[in-house]
Every structure is written in structure tokens, then in C-alpha cells.
Write a protein that holds these residues in place. Structure first.
Motif, PDB file in Angstrom:
ATOM      1  N   SER A 199     -79.063 -67.078 -35.553  1.00  0.00           N
ATOM      2  CA  SER A 199     -77.185 -67.208 -35.065  1.00  0.00           C
ATOM      3  C   SER A 199     -76.968 -66.479 -34.572  1.00  0.00           C
ATOM      4  O   SER A 199     -76.714 -65.076 -34.592  1.00  0.00           O
ATOM      5  CB  SER A 199     -77.252 -67.691 -36.781  1.00  0.00           C
ATOM      6  OG  SER A 199     -77.195 -67.190 -37.471  1.00  0.00           O
ATOM      7  N   SER A 200     -75.116 -66.752 -34.743  1.00  0.00           N
ATOM      8  CA  SER A 200     -74.465 -65.751 -33.885  1.00  0.00           C
ATOM      9  C   SER A 200     -74.026 -64.827 -34.799  1.00  0.00           C
ATOM     10  O   SER A 200     -74.155 -63.501 -34.309  1.00  0.00           O
ATOM     11  CB  SER A 200     -73.558 -66.394 -33.444  1.00  0.00           C
ATOM     12  OG  SER A 200     -72.562 -66.815 -35.350  1.00  0.00           O
ATOM     13  N   ASP A 201     -75.068 -64.838 -36.331  1.00  0.00           N
ATOM     14  CA  ASP A 201     -73.923 -63.287 -37.663  1.00  0.00           C
ATOM     15  C   ASP A 201     -75.471 -62.189 -37.144  1.00  0.00           C
ATOM     16  O   ASP A 201     -75.272 -61.839 -38.429  1.00  0.00           O
ATOM     17  CB  ASP A 201     -74.104 -64.398 -38.624  1.00  0.00           C
ATOM     18  CG  ASP A 201     -72.629 -64.882 -38.942  1.00  0.00           C
ATOM     19  OD1 ASP A 201     -71.727 -64.668 -37.885  1.00  0.00           O
ATOM     20  OD2 ASP A 201     -72.477 -66.031 -39.467  1.00  0.00           O
ATOM     21  N   VAL A 219     -79.068 -63.034 -26.823  1.00  0.00           N
ATOM     22  CA  VAL A 219     -77.783 -62.588 -26.760  1.00  0.00           C
ATOM     23  C   VAL A 219     -77.406 -63.718 -25.887  1.00  0.00           C
ATOM     24  O   VAL A 219     -76.373 -64.385 -25.772  1.00  0.00           O
ATOM     25  CB  VAL A 219     -77.504 -60.941 -26.305  1.00  0.00           C
ATOM     26  CG1 VAL A 219     -76.372 -60.985 -25.955  1.00  0.00           C
ATOM     27  CG2 VAL A 219     -77.845 -60.252 -27.230  1.00  0.00           C
ATOM     28  N   PHE A 222     -78.494 -68.136 -27.957  1.00  0.00           N
ATOM     29  CA  PHE A 222     -78.081 -68.367 -29.597  1.00  0.00           C
ATOM     30  C   PHE A 222     -76.824 -67.361 -29.991  1.00  0.00           C
ATOM     31  O   PHE A 222     -76.394 -66.964 -30.607  1.00  0.00           O
ATOM     32  CB  PHE A 222     -79.019 -67.673 -30.544  1.00  0.00           C
ATOM     33  CG  PHE A 222     -80.791 -68.182 -29.510  1.00  0.00           C
ATOM     34  CD1 PHE A 222     -80.256 -70.022 -30.406  1.00  0.00           C
ATOM     35  CD2 PHE A 222     -81.272 -68.324 -28.775  1.00  0.00           C
ATOM     36  CE1 PHE A 222     -81.464 -71.063 -30.005  1.00  0.00           C
ATOM     37  CE2 PHE A 222     -82.520 -69.533 -28.879  1.00  0.00           C
ATOM     38  CZ  PHE A 222     -82.097 -70.081 -29.560  1.00  0.00           C
ATOM     39  N   ASP A 223     -75.713 -66.122 -29.234  1.00  0.00           N
ATOM     40  CA  ASP A 223     -74.705 -64.978 -29.019  1.00  0.00           C
ATOM     41  C   ASP A 223     -75.139 -64.731 -30.965  1.00  0.00           C
ATOM     42  O   ASP A 223     -73.771 -64.544 -31.382  1.00  0.00           O
ATOM     43  CB  ASP A 223     -73.849 -65.934 -28.972  1.00  0.00           C
ATOM     44  CG  ASP A 223     -72.328 -65.677 -28.965  1.00  0.00           C
ATOM     45  OD1 ASP A 223     -72.253 -64.714 -28.707  1.00  0.00           O
ATOM     46  OD2 ASP A 223     -71.565 -65.689 -29.853  1.00  0.00           O
ATOM     47  N   CYS A 224     -76.250 -64.145 -30.981  1.00  0.00           N
ATOM     48  CA  CYS A 224     -76.674 -62.943 -31.469  1.00  0.00           C
ATOM     49  C   CYS A 224     -75.562 -61.942 -32.053  1.00  0.00           C
ATOM     50  O   CYS A 224     -74.817 -61.509 -31.060  1.00  0.00           O
ATOM     51  CB  CYS A 224     -77.404 -63.014 -31.995  1.00  0.00           C
ATOM     52  SG  CYS A 224     -78.098 -61.799 -30.687  1.00  0.00           S
ATOM     53  N   LYS A 225     -75.201 -61.587 -32.720  1.00  0.00           N
ATOM     54  CA  LYS A 225     -74.313 -60.317 -33.339  1.00  0.00           C
ATOM     55  C   LYS A 225     -74.081 -59.201 -32.047  1.00  0.00           C
ATOM     56  O   LYS A 225     -74.147 -58.249 -31.860  1.00  0.00           O
ATOM     57  CB  LYS A 225     -73.998 -60.063 -34.348  1.00  0.00           C
ATOM     58  CG  LYS A 225     -72.845 -59.271 -35.287  1.00  0.00           C
ATOM     59  CD  LYS A 225     -72.471 -59.292 -36.443  1.00  0.00           C
ATOM     60  CE  LYS A 225     -71.415 -57.922 -37.087  1.00  0.00           C
ATOM     61  NZ  LYS A 225     -71.482 -58.241 -38.071  1.00  0.00           N
ATOM     62  N   SER A 249     -75.000 -58.429 -20.303  1.00  0.00           N
ATOM     63  CA  SER A 249     -75.342 -58.101 -22.034  1.00  0.00           C
ATOM     64  C   SER A 249     -75.662 -57.074 -22.408  1.00  0.00           C
ATOM     65  O   SER A 249     -75.464 -56.985 -23.991  1.00  0.00           O
ATOM     66  CB  SER A 249     -75.878 -59.079 -22.311  1.00  0.00           C
ATOM     67  OG  SER A 249     -77.476 -59.007 -21.659  1.00  0.00           O
ATOM     68  N   ARG A 252     -73.991 -55.630 -26.003  1.00  0.00           N
ATOM     69  CA  ARG A 252     -74.703 -55.739 -27.783  1.00  0.00           C
ATOM     70  C   ARG A 252     -75.714 -54.863 -27.579  1.00  0.00           C
ATOM     71  O   ARG A 252     -76.485 -55.966 -28.686  1.00  0.00           O
ATOM     72  CB  ARG A 252     -74.066 -57.016 -27.571  1.00  0.00           C
ATOM     73  CG  ARG A 252     -72.871 -57.974 -28.740  1.00  0.00           C
ATOM     74  CD  ARG A 252     -72.956 -59.280 -28.751  1.00  0.00           C
ATOM     75  NE  ARG A 252     -72.903 -60.035 -27.804  1.00  0.00           N
ATOM     76  CZ  ARG A 252     -73.391 -61.551 -27.732  1.00  0.00           C
ATOM     77  NH1 ARG A 252     -72.737 -62.154 -28.503  1.00  0.00           N
ATOM     78  NH2 ARG A 252     -72.469 -62.220 -26.309  1.00  0.00           N
TER      79      ARG A 252
END
Length: 727
Positions: A199-201, A219, A222-225, A249, A252
Motif C-alpha cells: 500500500s501507499s503507507d 513506487v 503501488f505508490d509506496c511511501k 522515482s 523515494r
């Protein structure tokens, strides 16, 4: 809804089904190894956004294959493809909608055939491709093109199924434009992220990141933190940095050059750990890989948060020296990670983990044996079929050899007869050729004589032709000279005609000019008489208006100054009385503040008196300026009259020079005087207007300062000059 199917990597069927079922209008119909069949009304963007799919096709045919089909394969394929012509038209329309092509445009296609199982033969491949291409080419909107096709027709034939589809994209969906170096296929990376529920968190760790494909997919998709990649190989880290720069990317993702067997992160720092661990003999000795994986599992156990998730991509083949998944889980429970189950036969007191490992190994062995048995059975059946085909071929070969021997004997006798006939024909032809050669030599000698005669005739004709050409050239020159002389004569004639016309026009113009000059002289005479009379009248008017204007301006200036002084005094008295009444009222009502308010009121009164005095001074200054303006205007008036007089005299002198007369010079002053009187009237009107404007401004200023309205007398006085000016 149109039918589709997609191809997926080995073991990714379930993830592809999850992605498809998440779409609103998708119904999964069937799943096979490497393929998922479904129906959908989704647009192209939603289907092309699938992450675990390799390619997407519009389904045309998907049927089961009959047994023992290899002998009648051509007829069976022809019947199947021809019977599905309507399905092909519908599928082609669906493909055009996705490819954004009009229905009338021809589509260039080629067949991409894949044969497996018993059909995997090079001869069959070429035969099936050409057969399918000829049948598809019967459709009017399809054109065969092997070099630059618009459409790839996918045809797959194996022991169980026959599948035909129209490929939606030329490139696979797994090709990511933001990855320059691919270590793990992007579909596998996405499946690993889906398996752990990324998840993103979440904060992600890859202890053996390589080219960082797992981190980039985590990244981007899934747009992970945050994500951290560790690797001890500098070359791999350079590839990873190139991927980060291409995918943008890098903010991050952090790359660390280090050994994952050493714990150098904080305890319980990461939410998810994803890793593609090395497997296979190319990475080293099995014992070394076993030790490496054990230490990495201990590192993962140390840095993973409670309730963290792990995703590891590894082979379970024990012959390659890797840990099984059950053994990895046991290592996570044992401190230090050094517990390795005994590979020998388990005893009665063996742990459940070792028993599970042994059962797992036995299960894998049985699966491998079953696969080998199936392969052998298919190989035996194919050998039997090939043996039957070879036996039939030998029999056919023997019969063909017998027929060939018989045919050879008959052909040999025929050729012997033909050879004897050919020899006879050859002798006859040699005699005829010798006779013909003699005749040819005689004819050649005659032809040479005739050519000599013809050449002499040709030379004579050339000389005659040369003489004629010279005479023709001389005649042409003479003709050109005569033409040139004729043109010059015609040009001279036209010029003389034009000169005659010009002279006639000039004579007419001179006559008209003479008549016009005479009429102008008469008009000037009449104008002179009229101007003399007008000058006398203007002189009389100027003298009268000058006296009247001087008297009127002096009277109005006196009246204005007098009225302004009276109005100012009256306003000052009214204002002073109001101030005194207000001061007395304030003294009676505010006795307890007498000292302070008295000083304040005195200061205010003094300031007002000072302002009033300043206003009076300003008014007097305005009056003085007004008088100065009147004097300046009077000077300008005198200067203007002098100039007008000089101008009138100059005009009069010019008129007398043109048409002299006895009484003209005596009336010049009267004419100048009349013109000057008109100018004086205009100047006096302007002066009166300026004076009135200044008086109006002064009255408005006084009324604003004292709050009084202008009297009716003033309005009457202001209206009088206006009426006089109008008159």
C-alpha cells in the motif's frame, strides 16, 4: 460483449484473474496455463492498464483439438476457420475500435503461428501459416503483409486446444517505458507486490535489489511511501541508478552498497520485504547459497516490523541448493537462523517441519516422475505415428521405383529411335546448308555493287541539297531586311500621327485657357468693386465697436471687484457672528472645562481668522491678476489691429497691381478698419468670456467656504453679459 483472452507468465494466472475481476464490466470465462479468457465492455485504456498481463487478444476461435488429427490437419483447419468467418468479422470490428481505425480502411496482417506438442514440426509450421493466411485473405478488408503489418494474428495449436486471436498492441504490456534494464519481469514484480498487499503507507526493503526493478514497480504502480535497495555489486547498482533516473522515482528510492548478511538497519524498520534471491547453479555451490539465504532470512527477521509481510521469489528445486519455503519459515522462528534440518531419513522423533520438508520433497519427485512419464508417452505415440508414416512411405517408394524402371525402358527405346532419325536429319541439313552458303555469297557480291551505286547517288543528292539550303538562307536574309524596313516606316508614320494629335490638343487647350483668363479678369474686376464697399463698412464697424468694448470692459471690471469685496465682507461678518454665538453657548454649557476649552477655542478662532485673511489676500491677488490679464488682452488687441491693418494694406496693394483704378487706393484704410473691427469684436467677446468665468469661479469658492447660495441679483448680473454677447 466481445470475447478476449490474455497471455500471462508462468504462475501469474491468479493475479491476472484478480485484476480482471476488479474491473466493473469484465467476466472471466476460463483459465488455462498461460491464458485467461474473459468478456468485457471496458474501454481500451482500462484493459491496456493491466499490470500482470503480457498481451491482450480479441478472441476469434478457441476449440478443443480432436485426437489423431495430424493426418487430416489441413481439412480440419480449413473447416474451423471458414465456419468462424462471422466471428472473424465481429472480432475485426472490435480490433478496429481499439486501434482507432475506420471500418473501410484495409488492414495489413500476418500470421504468428505457434505449434507445440505433437504438432511441433517445421514443415507443419509453414503449412499451417500459409493455410491460415490464405483463408484470412479471403476477407475483403484484410491484406497480407509480412514486413510492416498493422495486425498480428496469433494462432496457437497444441495437443488440447486450437486458439486464434487478434493482437491489440504491437508491444507487450509488460514492457515498461521507464525501465532501461530489466532484471525481473515487471509482471512478476507486480505480482509480488500484490501478494504482500503493498500500500501507499508501507516502507519497502529489497536486500538483493540488483537493477531495482521491484523497487521501481512498487513506487510507480503501488505508490509506496519509501523504498530501500541493498546490493554489494557496484555494476548492478549502476544499472539500478539508471532505472531510477529514467523512471523519475529517485526521490523515494534509496540505494545502498552493502552486504545484506550484515544487519546495519534499525530493528523493526520496514513494513514489507520483497526479494528475488539467487537460485540456480550459475550463482555458486549449493552449500554457499544455502548459507547465504539463511543469513539473509535472519536479516529480514531483524529489520521487519511486527505483522510485516515478506515476498520472496525462489525456486523450490532441492537439486539447485535453495531453501524451501517451509524451511525459511522455520529459520524465522529459530534464533540465529542456523537450524538446518537433516536431509537423511527422518526418525520417529523428527520435528513436524522436517517431516513436512520430506513430504514436500517426495511430492516434487512424484510430480517430476509424472511429467517424465507424460513426456515419454507423448514421445512414444509420436514415434509410433512416425513409424506408421515411414512404413507407408517405404511401400509407396517401392511401387514408384517399379513404375520408374518400366518407364525408363520405354523411354530408352524411344530415344534410340529418335537418335537415328536425328542423324539422318543432320546429314540432310548439312547438304542444304552448303548449298545455301554459296547462294548467300553470290547475293552478298550483288548487294555490295548496289550499295556502291546508291552511295554515289546519295552524294549527288547531298550536293544539290546543300546548294538549295544556301539559296534559301540568302532569300531569308533579304526577306528579313525588307520586313525590318517596313516596320520602321510604320513606326515613323504612327509617331507623326501622334504628334499631329498632340498639336491639335495643345491648340484646343490654349483656346480654353485664353477664355478662362478672360473670365477671371472680369471676375476680379467685380470682386474689386465688392471688396471696396466691404472695406468701408468694416472700418465703420471697427471704430464703433472699439469704443463700446473699452467702456464696457472698464465698467464690468469695477463692478466685479466691488461685488467681490462686498460679498467677502458680508460672508466674514456672518461667519464671525456664528462663531461668537457658538463660543458663548459652549461657555455656558461647559463651565467645568473652561480653562482647557477656552484656550482651544481661542486657538481655533485665531487659525480661522488667519485662514480668512489668507483667503482675502488670495481674492485680492486674483483680482490683480484679472486686471493684468485685461491689460495684456488690450495690448494683444492693439497688436492684432495693427497687424490686421498691415495685412489689409498689403492685400489692397496686390489687388491694385492686378487691376489698377483711380479710387481703389483711397478706400484701403476703410477696408482694413472694417476687418480689424470684426477681429476686435471677436477678441472682446473672448475677453468678456474669460472675465465672467473668473467671476463665476470666485463666487463658487466663496459659497463653498461660507455655505451661502448666490443671490438672484448676482445671477441676473451674470446673465446680462451673456445676453449682450448673444446680441
Amino acid at each position: 460483449m466481445p470475447d478476449f483472452f490474455c497471455t500471462v507468465g508462468f504462475g501469474l494466472n491468479d493475479f491476472a484473474v484478480l485484476e480482471l475481476e476488479a474491473l466493473p464490466t469484465v467476466t472471466v470465462k476460463k483459465t488455462l496455463t498461460g491464458k485467461v479468457f474473459f468478456q468485457s465492455d471496458c474501454n481500451a485504456a482500462s484493459l491496456l492498464a493491466l499490470k500482470t498481463v503480457e498481451r491482450i487478444f480479441v478472441n476469434v476461435i478457441h476449440d478443443e483439438v480432436e485426437p489423431n488429427l495430424i493426418n487430416d490437419l489441413d481439412d480440419w483447419l480449413t473447416n474451423k476457420l471458414c465456419s468462424k468467418s462471422s466471428s472473424l468479422d465481429d472480432s475485426l470490428l472490435t480490433w478496429k475500435e481499439f486501434a482507432k481505425k475506420t471500418s473501410d480502411d484495409p488492414v495489413k496482417f500476418r500470421i504468428n503461428a505457434r505449434l507445440s506438442g505433437i504438432f511441433r514440426k517445421s514443415s507443419l509450421f509453414q503449412r499451417v501459416s500459409s493455410l491460415a493466411g490464405s483463408i484470412f485473405q479471403q476477407n475483403s478488408s484484410l491484406v497480407k503483409d509480412l514486413h510492416k503489418p498493422d495486425l498480428e494474428v496469433f494462432l496457437h495449436l497444441n495437443n488440447n486446444f486450437f486458439t486464434v486471436g487478434l493482437q491489440l498492441t504491437k508491444k507487450p504490456l509488460s514492457d515498461r517505458c521507464y525501465l532501461d534494464h530489466i532484471a525481473v519481469r515487471s509482471t512478476v514484480c507486480v505480482a509480488m507486490c500484490m501478494a504482500v498487499g503493498l500500500s501507499s503507507d508501507d516502507v519497502l526493503l529489497d536486500p538483493m535489489c540488483g537493477a531495482a526493478t521491484i523497487l521501481v514497480e512498487a513506487v510507480k504502480q503501488f505508490d509506496c511511501k519509501a523504498a530501500v535497495g541493498v546490493d554489494c555489486d557496484l555494476l548492478q547498482l549502476k544499472l539500478a541508478q539508471a532505472n531510477l533516473n529514467t523512471s523519475l522515482s529517485y526521490p523515494r528510492i534509496e540505494l545502498v552498497c552493502g552486504d545484506s548478511r550484515i544487519i546495519f538497519f534499525k530493528q523493526q524498520q520496514f513494513d514489507v520485504v520483497l526479494c528475488d534471491v539467487p537460485f540456480g547453479r550459475k550463482f555458486g555451490v549449493p552449500t554457499e547459497i544455502h548459507r547465504l539465504l539463511t543469513s539473509i532470512v535472519n536479516t529480514i527477521d531483524a529489520v521487519l516490523k511486527p505483522k510485516g509481510r515478506i515476498g520472496i521469489l525462489i525456486s523450490e528445486n532441492e537439486h539447485q541448493g535453495e531453501l524451501s519455503l517451509i524451511e525459511m519459515m522455520e529459520n524465522l522462528k529459530v534464533p540465529g537462523g542456523r537450524r538446518t534440518p537433516d536431509r537423511s531419513a527422518p526418525s520417529i522423533h523428527s520435528s513436524p517441519a522436517s517431516i513436512a520438508i520430506a513430504l514436500n520433497e517426495e511430492q516434487h519427485r512424484r510430480q517430476e516422475c509424472e511429467k517424465v512419464i507424460q513426456q515419454l508417452q507423448t514421445h512414444i505415440s509420436s514415434l509410433q505415428q512416425e513409424h506408421a508414416v515411414a512404413k507407408a512411405a517405404l511401400q509407396r517408394k517401392d511401387s514408384l521405383l517399379m513404375q520408374a524402371q518400366q518407364q525408363w525402358k520405354t523411354v530408352e527405346s524411344d530415344w534410340n529411335q529418335r537418335l537415328s532419325l536425328a542423324n539422318e536429319e543432320k546429314d540432310r541439313l548439312t547438304t542444304t546448308v552448303a548449298r545455301l552458303e554459296g547462294q548467300v555469297q553470290i547475293s552478298i557480291a550483288e548487294a555490295r555493287k548496289k550499295t556502291m551505286e546508291l552511295q554515289a547517288v546519295v552524294r549527288q543528292n547531298d550536293e544539290v541539297l546543300r546548294d538549295l539550303r544556301e539559296e534559301n538562307a540568302n532569300l531569308k536574309e533579304k526577306h528579313d531586311q525588307s520586313q525590318y524596313q517596313l516596320k520602321e516606316i510604320t513606326i515613323q508614320l504612327e509617331d507623326s500621327k501622334k504628334e499631329v494629335k498632340q498639336n491639335e490638343n495643345k491648340i484646343d487647350d490654349l483656346k480654353r485657357e485664353n477664355h478662362r483668363i478672360k473670365s477671371q479678369i472680369e471676375d476680379l474686376k467685380r470682386e474689386k468693386e465688392r471688396s471696396v464697399v466691404e472695406l468701408e463698412l468694416l472700418q465703420q464697424r471697427f471704430e464703433a465697436s472699439q469704443e463700446q468694448h473699452e467702456n464696457y470692459s472698464q465698467v464690468r471690471i469695477k463692478e466685479a471687484t466691488k461685488n467681490a469685496e462686498e460679498e467677502a465682507n458680508r460672508r466674514f461678518q456672518i461667519w464671525q457672528s456664528e462663531v461668537e454665538s457658538k463660543m458663548s453657548h459652549l461657555i455656558n454649557t461647559l463651565e467645568h472645562q473652561l480653562g482647557i476649552l477656552k484656550a482651544k477655542s481661542l486657538e481655533e478662532s485665531q487659525a480661522k481668522e488667519a485662514r480668512h485673511q489668507e483667503e482675502m489676500k488670495a481674492m485680492s491677488a486674483q483680482c490683480s491678476t484679472l486686471l493684468q490679464q485685461v491689460k495684456c488682452q488690450k495690448k494683444e488687441h492693439d497688436e492684432l489691429t495693427r497687424k490686421m491693418r498691415q495685412l489689409a494694406e498689403a492685400q489692397w496693394n496686390t489687388v491694385n497691381k492686378i487691376t489698377p483704378s483711380s479710387g481703389g487706393r483711397q478706400t484701403a484704410p476703410s477696408i482694413a478698419a472694417s476687418e480689424i473691427s470684426d477681429a476686435t469684436l471677436l477678441t472682446s467677446d473672448n475677453t468678456n468670456t474669460n472675465v465672467l468665468v473668473i467671476q463665476d469661479e470666485f463666487r463658487k469658492y466663496v459659497s463653498q467656504r461660507h455655505g451661502a447660495q448666490p443671490s438672484s441679483k448676482d445671477s441676473k448680473e451674470r446673465s446680462e453679459p451673456t445676453s449682450r454677447r448673444t446680441k
